[in-house]
Write a protein that holds these residues in place. Structure first.
Motif, PDB file in Angstrom:
ATOM      1  N   VAL A   1     -25.903  30.057  18.878  1.00 12.29           N
ATOM      2  CA  VAL A   1     -24.643  30.790  18.735  1.00 12.29           C
ATOM      3  C   VAL A   1     -23.449  29.866  18.920  1.00 12.29           C
ATOM      4  O   VAL A   1     -22.466  29.909  18.170  1.00 12.29           O
ATOM      5  CB  VAL A   1     -24.578  31.962  19.735  1.00 12.29           C
ATOM      6  N   GLU A   2     -23.555  28.968  19.899  1.00  6.47           N
ATOM      7  CA  GLU A   2     -22.457  28.038  20.167  1.00  6.47           C
ATOM      8  C   GLU A   2     -22.322  26.994  19.051  1.00  6.47           C
ATOM      9  O   GLU A   2     -21.217  26.743  18.552  1.00  6.47           O
ATOM     10  CB  GLU A   2     -22.694  27.347  21.513  1.00  6.47           C
ATOM     11  N   ASN A   3     -23.432  26.397  18.642  1.00  5.16           N
ATOM     12  CA  ASN A   3     -23.390  25.319  17.648  1.00  5.16           C
ATOM     13  C   ASN A   3     -23.000  25.805  16.255  1.00  5.16           C
ATOM     14  O   ASN A   3     -22.377  25.084  15.485  1.00  5.16           O
ATOM     15  CB  ASN A   3     -24.743  24.609  17.585  1.00  5.16           C
ATOM     16  N   LEU A   4     -23.407  27.047  15.912  1.00  5.51           N
ATOM     17  CA  LEU A   4     -23.186  27.560  14.555  1.00  5.51           C
ATOM     18  C   LEU A   4     -22.006  28.521  14.456  1.00  5.51           C
ATOM     19  O   LEU A   4     -21.794  29.129  13.410  1.00  5.51           O
ATOM     20  CB  LEU A   4     -24.470  28.261  14.066  1.00  5.51           C
ATOM     21  N   ASN A   5     -21.257  28.681  15.560  1.00  9.60           N
ATOM     22  CA  ASN A   5     -20.090  29.588  15.573  1.00  9.60           C
ATOM     23  C   ASN A   5     -20.468  31.002  15.115  1.00  9.60           C
ATOM     24  O   ASN A   5     -19.845  31.594  14.241  1.00  9.60           O
ATOM     25  CB  ASN A   5     -18.975  29.040  14.680  1.00  9.60           C
ATOM     26  N   ILE A   6     -21.509  31.552  15.718  1.00  7.98           N
ATOM     27  CA  ILE A   6     -22.044  32.854  15.331  1.00  7.98           C
ATOM     28  C   ILE A   6     -21.156  33.979  15.863  1.00  7.98           C
ATOM     29  O   ILE A   6     -20.752  33.975  17.031  1.00  7.98           O
ATOM     30  CB  ILE A   6     -23.491  33.021  15.856  1.00  7.98           C
ATOM     31  N   ASP A   7     -20.855  34.934  14.993  1.00 10.13           N
ATOM     32  CA  ASP A   7     -20.086  36.117  15.397  1.00 10.13           C
ATOM     33  C   ASP A   7     -20.996  37.299  15.716  1.00 10.13           C
ATOM     34  O   ASP A   7     -20.686  38.101  16.591  1.00 10.13           O
ATOM     35  CB  ASP A   7     -19.141  36.542  14.269  1.00 10.13           C
ATOM     36  N   ASN A   8     -22.100  37.451  14.958  1.00 13.67           N
ATOM     37  CA  ASN A   8     -23.006  38.589  15.118  1.00 13.67           C
ATOM     38  C   ASN A   8     -24.454  38.122  15.201  1.00 13.67           C
ATOM     39  O   ASN A   8     -24.829  37.131  14.561  1.00 13.67           O
ATOM     40  CB  ASN A   8     -22.878  39.563  13.937  1.00 13.67           C
ATOM     41  N   ILE A   9     -25.240  38.868  15.961  1.00 18.95           N
ATOM     42  CA  ILE A   9     -26.685  38.647  16.031  1.00 18.95           C
ATOM     43  C   ILE A   9     -27.366  39.921  15.564  1.00 18.95           C
ATOM     44  O   ILE A   9     -27.001  41.019  15.995  1.00 18.95           O
ATOM     45  CB  ILE A   9     -27.147  38.310  17.468  1.00 18.95           C
ATOM     46  N   VAL A  10     -28.353  39.774  14.674  1.00 18.55           N
ATOM     47  CA  VAL A  10     -29.130  40.923  14.207  1.00 18.55           C
ATOM     48  C   VAL A  10     -30.584  40.718  14.626  1.00 18.55           C
ATOM     49  O   VAL A  10     -31.211  39.725  14.245  1.00 18.55           O
ATOM     50  CB  VAL A  10     -29.045  41.093  12.682  1.00 18.55           C
ATOM     51  N   ILE A  11     -31.104  41.651  15.416  1.00 22.72           N
ATOM     52  CA  ILE A  11     -32.516  41.603  15.814  1.00 22.72           C
ATOM     53  C   ILE A  11     -33.308  42.327  14.735  1.00 22.72           C
ATOM     54  O   ILE A  11     -33.218  43.535  14.582  1.00 22.72           O
ATOM     55  CB  ILE A  11     -32.729  42.257  17.194  1.00 22.72           C
ATOM     56  N   ALA A  12     -34.097  41.562  13.963  1.00 28.25           N
ATOM     57  CA  ALA A  12     -34.763  42.099  12.767  1.00 28.25           C
ATOM     58  C   ALA A  12     -36.275  42.086  12.948  1.00 28.25           C
ATOM     59  O   ALA A  12     -37.010  41.487  12.166  1.00 28.25           O
ATOM     60  CB  ALA A  12     -34.367  41.297  11.530  1.00 28.25           C
ATOM     61  N   ILE A  13     -36.738  42.755  14.006  1.00 32.95           N
ATOM     62  CA  ILE A  13     -38.180  42.872  14.259  1.00 32.95           C
ATOM     63  C   ILE A  13     -38.454  44.343  14.570  1.00 32.95           C
ATOM     64  O   ILE A  13     -38.444  44.759  15.737  1.00 32.95           O
ATOM     65  CB  ILE A  13     -38.636  41.974  15.430  1.00 32.95           C
ATOM     66  N   PRO A  14     -38.690  45.187  13.554  1.00 34.25           N
ATOM     67  CA  PRO A  14     -38.800  46.635  13.775  1.00 34.25           C
ATOM     68  C   PRO A  14     -39.916  47.038  14.727  1.00 34.25           C
ATOM     69  O   PRO A  14     -39.814  48.044  15.417  1.00 34.25           O
ATOM     70  CB  PRO A  14     -39.056  47.187  12.363  1.00 34.25           C
ATOM     71  N   SER A  15     -41.006  46.271  14.758  1.00 32.38           N
ATOM     72  CA  SER A  15     -42.162  46.653  15.584  1.00 32.38           C
ATOM     73  C   SER A  15     -42.096  46.053  16.984  1.00 32.38           C
ATOM     74  O   SER A  15     -43.088  46.058  17.712  1.00 32.38           O
ATOM     75  CB  SER A  15     -43.452  46.193  14.893  1.00 32.38           C
ATOM     76  N   LEU A  16     -40.941  45.574  17.378  1.00 36.97           N
ATOM     77  CA  LEU A  16     -40.789  44.883  18.652  1.00 36.97           C
ATOM     78  C   LEU A  16     -41.062  45.806  19.836  1.00 36.97           C
ATOM     79  O   LEU A  16     -40.573  46.932  19.879  1.00 36.97           O
ATOM     80  CB  LEU A  16     -39.365  44.332  18.751  1.00 36.97           C
ATOM     81  N   LYS A  17     -41.857  45.324  20.784  1.00 31.33           N
ATOM     82  CA  LYS A  17     -42.100  46.079  22.015  1.00 31.33           C
ATOM     83  C   LYS A  17     -40.845  46.047  22.885  1.00 31.33           C
ATOM     84  O   LYS A  17     -40.047  45.108  22.828  1.00 31.33           O
ATOM     85  CB  LYS A  17     -43.281  45.479  22.795  1.00 31.33           C
ATOM     86  N   LYS A  18     -40.677  47.055  23.717  1.00 34.74           N
ATOM     87  CA  LYS A  18     -39.437  47.181  24.465  1.00 34.74           C
ATOM     88  C   LYS A  18     -39.240  46.061  25.485  1.00 34.74           C
ATOM     89  O   LYS A  18     -38.115  45.610  25.717  1.00 34.74           O
ATOM     90  CB  LYS A  18     -39.377  48.552  25.143  1.00 34.74           C
ATOM     91  N   LYS A  19     -40.311  45.596  26.099  1.00 34.91           N
ATOM     92  CA  LYS A  19     -40.165  44.503  27.059  1.00 34.91           C
ATOM     93  C   LYS A  19     -39.684  43.237  26.362  1.00 34.91           C
ATOM     94  O   LYS A  19     -38.859  42.488  26.887  1.00 34.91           O
ATOM     95  CB  LYS A  19     -41.500  44.245  27.769  1.00 34.91           C
ATOM     96  N   GLU A  20     -40.213  43.002  25.162  1.00 34.02           N
ATOM     97  CA  GLU A  20     -39.797  41.826  24.406  1.00 34.02           C
ATOM     98  C   GLU A  20     -38.352  41.977  23.930  1.00 34.02           C
ATOM     99  O   GLU A  20     -37.577  41.016  23.938  1.00 34.02           O
ATOM    100  CB  GLU A  20     -40.737  41.621  23.203  1.00 34.02           C
ATOM    101  N   LEU A  21     -37.979  43.191  23.518  1.00 32.74           N
ATOM    102  CA  LEU A  21     -36.600  43.439  23.117  1.00 32.74           C
ATOM    103  C   LEU A  21     -35.654  43.184  24.281  1.00 32.74           C
ATOM    104  O   LEU A  21     -34.574  42.600  24.112  1.00 32.74           O
ATOM    105  CB  LEU A  21     -36.452  44.879  22.618  1.00 32.74           C
ATOM    106  N   ASN A  22     -36.060  43.616  25.463  1.00 40.37           N
ATOM    107  CA  ASN A  22     -35.238  43.391  26.654  1.00 40.37           C
ATOM    108  C   ASN A  22     -35.041  41.903  26.900  1.00 40.37           C
ATOM    109  O   ASN A  22     -33.933  41.447  27.217  1.00 40.37           O
ATOM    110  CB  ASN A  22     -35.909  44.045  27.872  1.00 40.37           C
ATOM    111  N   ARG A  23     -36.118  41.121  26.718  1.00 39.55           N
ATOM    112  CA  ARG A  23     -36.026  39.662  26.914  1.00 39.55           C
ATOM    113  C   ARG A  23     -35.044  39.044  25.915  1.00 39.55           C
ATOM    114  O   ARG A  23     -34.203  38.219  26.274  1.00 39.55           O
ATOM    115  CB  ARG A  23     -37.415  39.032  26.740  1.00 39.55           C
TER     116      ARG A  23
END
Length: 608
Positions: free
Chosen positions: A195-217
């Motif tokens: 995020v710092e190196n690429l000057n990122i404005d937005n992050i999109v989490i694109a893993i629909p089957s993600l478990k909640k513990k992993e999403l929290n991480r």
């Protein structure tokens, strides 16, 4: 008209390309300025006609070339190759000779010019999008099928606000590679650096089957940055077409619970609700109204909405009538006080419900500490009245909503709910009605819960007040709590206390931090202030007392507790004497009774 214009233009361009390819090939092969020979002219017209025929067959004139990919390139190759082969056959038939060198060079020029003309449009369009729109630089978490779909959609959608810059993926095989023209710059631990190196404005989490513990991480890593975090919609919504892959939503606090939600046994629930009469007490409350919504999905014949607050009952009635106006469900409202036994009996005898869900209760811990007599009236006497009325009128199943605060209670609210559980379990022993209780932890977003309070405090700029840095609670969503209550009715044999496996408890201070980040602020922006434990509160809650623990799950994620001594005579004595006790005496009496431990030999295991 636009389609015809486009078609005519493509046919004209392709005709010019085909003729140019043939004559240039003739010049390259023979180095002769006299390229217009009879075989060349016949081959040209043959190739021209075949090209248009096979372009039509392979629908090259219907392709949206701004979205061209490998599939479109293969279609062009097939059309051009078959056209060249047909021209070769015509040469053999007409002249008994095939000009292989001429056809080979023509094929290469044909492919180059036809393919180039199409892909030049895509390059021009992509370049135009980048130049003419001010897009937000976006980091995509997940370089799998969903992530690449997101990248393709964002790159091809001129109206999209987001511009994909790079991927993050934990797979070592993908790291340091380019996918869809975007680099995979590392795994989840590298999110903040990327995020710092690429000057990122937005992050999109694109893993629909993600478990909640992993999403929290992942969310915790995203929270270390100033970028706005969004998440791909649920997989079933994508598959059913409810929303597209480019429609992202904000991460919600419910997404960060450390466990997966329970799933319902639809068949067993339908069997005891569909076409029957159901009554819900406290139907205007957070849990009660959601129980009504969930029950309505199973198409009862009648649903009686009972509560003492006319505005809340009116609201849920209007909502259900609107949602199910095409269904044959009769929604009936009853304004009644639980403390009025005659009224409760009248309601039950008038409607003769098959199932009762008892969700009415006073649940605010500090308020009940100051008003213990009201907690007794609503939580204990009200429960007894509803249960007796149900028993007298032949209700088949009665489900009481309880709380984890009933375990080793330190509050008036918890004590009254524990004694109400005893009343319910006692009623099961003296009635033909199946009486059960359902016990769960805090409900996110319900009235009086910390979420609305924290949200309001964050909107006001802080501080967010947390009672103690070590305070932890079990959490579940309103729909999940309601589904558990409904599922319990289907599982009931009678006398059980059902408990949800709520996974790991959540630190209240961590919940506050997550809400601050979800609101678009940083931890530095909003102060967290510790105010001290309030009367009646515990640092942690339990779901079962030690002697209640029953190891086996009777349904995935659902346990039942063992039955303990019910102390009914003591409860009856308390109900007779409580009007004459001071608030302090009443509080002490409630806690002593609710925390009384029976002898081990008196413990009974609940059947089933």
């Amino acid at each position: 008209m636009a389609y015809r214009t486009r078609l005519s233009l493509l046919i004209l361009i392709d005709s010019i390309i085909v003729l140019t390819a043939v004559f240039f090939s003739r010049f390259i092969v023979s180095a002769d300025i006299h390229v217009l020979t009879v075989p060349v002219i016949i081959s040209s017209f043959t190739l021209l006609i075949c090209h248009h025929i096979f372009s039509y067959i392979y629908k090259l004139y219907k392709k949206a070339w701004e979205y061209a990919s490998i599939d479109e390139l293969l279609m062009i190759m097939k059309a051009v190759t078959i056209s060249i082969m047909t021209a070769g056959i015509v040469q053999e038939v007409a002249f008994h000779d095939v000009y292989f060198r001429l056809l080979a060079v023509t094929w290469m020029l044909h492919m180059l010019l036809i393919g180039g003309s199409r892909f030049c449009w895509r390059v021009y369009r992509d370049t135009l999008i980048r130049r003419t729109t001010n897009k937000k630089r976006t980091l995509i978490i997940g370089a799998g099928a969903a992530g690449t779909m997101v990248a393709r959609q964002l790159k091809n959608n001129r109206e999209a606000e987001l511009h994909p810059v790079a991927f993050i993926d934990d797979s070592k095989r993908k790291q340091n590679l380019d996918i869809m023209g975007l680099p995979v710059v590392g795994g989840v631990p590298q999110i903040a650096l990327a995020v710092e190196n690429l000057n990122i404005d937005n992050i999109v989490i694109a893993i629909p089957s993600l478990k909640k513990k992993e999403l929290n991480r992942i969310f915790q890593e995203c929270g270390k940055t100033s970028a706005k975090t969004k998440i791909l919609p649920m997989l079933e919504d994508l598959v059913t077409g409810k929303i597209s892959v480019s429609q992202f939503r904000d991460v919600q606090v419910e997404d960060l619970l450390g466990r997966e939600p329970i799933k319902l046994d639809i068949g067993s629930i339908s069997e005891y609700i569909e076409g029957r009469t159901v009554l819900v007490t406290g139907a205007g409350g957070s849990i009660g109204s959601e129980i009504c919504r969930q029950i309505s999905k199973f198409h009862p014949k009648k649903l009686i909405l009972l509560g003492h607050g006319e505005n809340s009952i009116y609201s849920i009635e209007m909502e259900l009538n609107e949602l199910y106006k095409d269904k044959s469900i009769e929604f009936i409202t009853e304004i009644a006080e639980l403390q009025d036994l005659n009224k409760m009996n009248h309601v039950m005898s008038k409607h003769l419900p098959h199932v009762v869900y008892h969700a009415a209760a006073h649940k605010h811990v500090p308020l009940m500490e100051r008003n213990p007599e009201e907690a007794i009236k609503n939580n204990l006497i009200g429960t007894r009245n509803a249960a007796q009325a149900a028993s007298w009128n032949g209700v088949e199943t009665f489900v009481m909503v309880s709380t984890d605060k009933a375990v080793n209670p330190t509050s008036v609210m918890g004590a009254t709910k524990r004694l109400a559980e005893m009343v319910i379990q006692h009623m099961d022993t003296v009635s033909d009605t199946r009486f059960v209780a359902v016990r769960f932890g805090n409900v996110l977003g319900s009235r009086g819960s910390v979420i609305p309070l924290f949200t309001k405090q964050i909107q006001n700029g802080g501080p967010v007040t947390v009672t103690h840095p070590d305070m932890i609670r079990y959490f579940m969503t309103i729909p999940e709590a309601s589904r558990l209550v409904i599922q319990a009715g289907a599982l009931a044999d009678g006398g059980e206390i059902f408990v949800l496996d709520m996974g790991d408890p959540v630190k209240i201070v961590d919940l506050a931090k997550n809400l601050i980040i979800l609101s678009g602020n940083s931890i530095e922006d909003i102060e967290i202030e510790f105010t001290g434990i309030r009367p009646g509160e515990k640092l942690f809650e339990e779901l079962l007392q030690e002697e209640e623990v029953h190891e086996e799950q009777i349904y995935p994620k659902i346990y039942i507790g063992k039955k303990s001594e019910l102390l009914i005579e003591d409860i009856e004595e308390l109900l007779l004497s409580y009007p004459h006790l001071t608030s302090q005496e009443l509080r002490e009496k409630l806690l002593e009774l609710a925390n009384r431990r029976p002898a081990a030999k008196e413990l009974l295991s609940v059947p089933g």
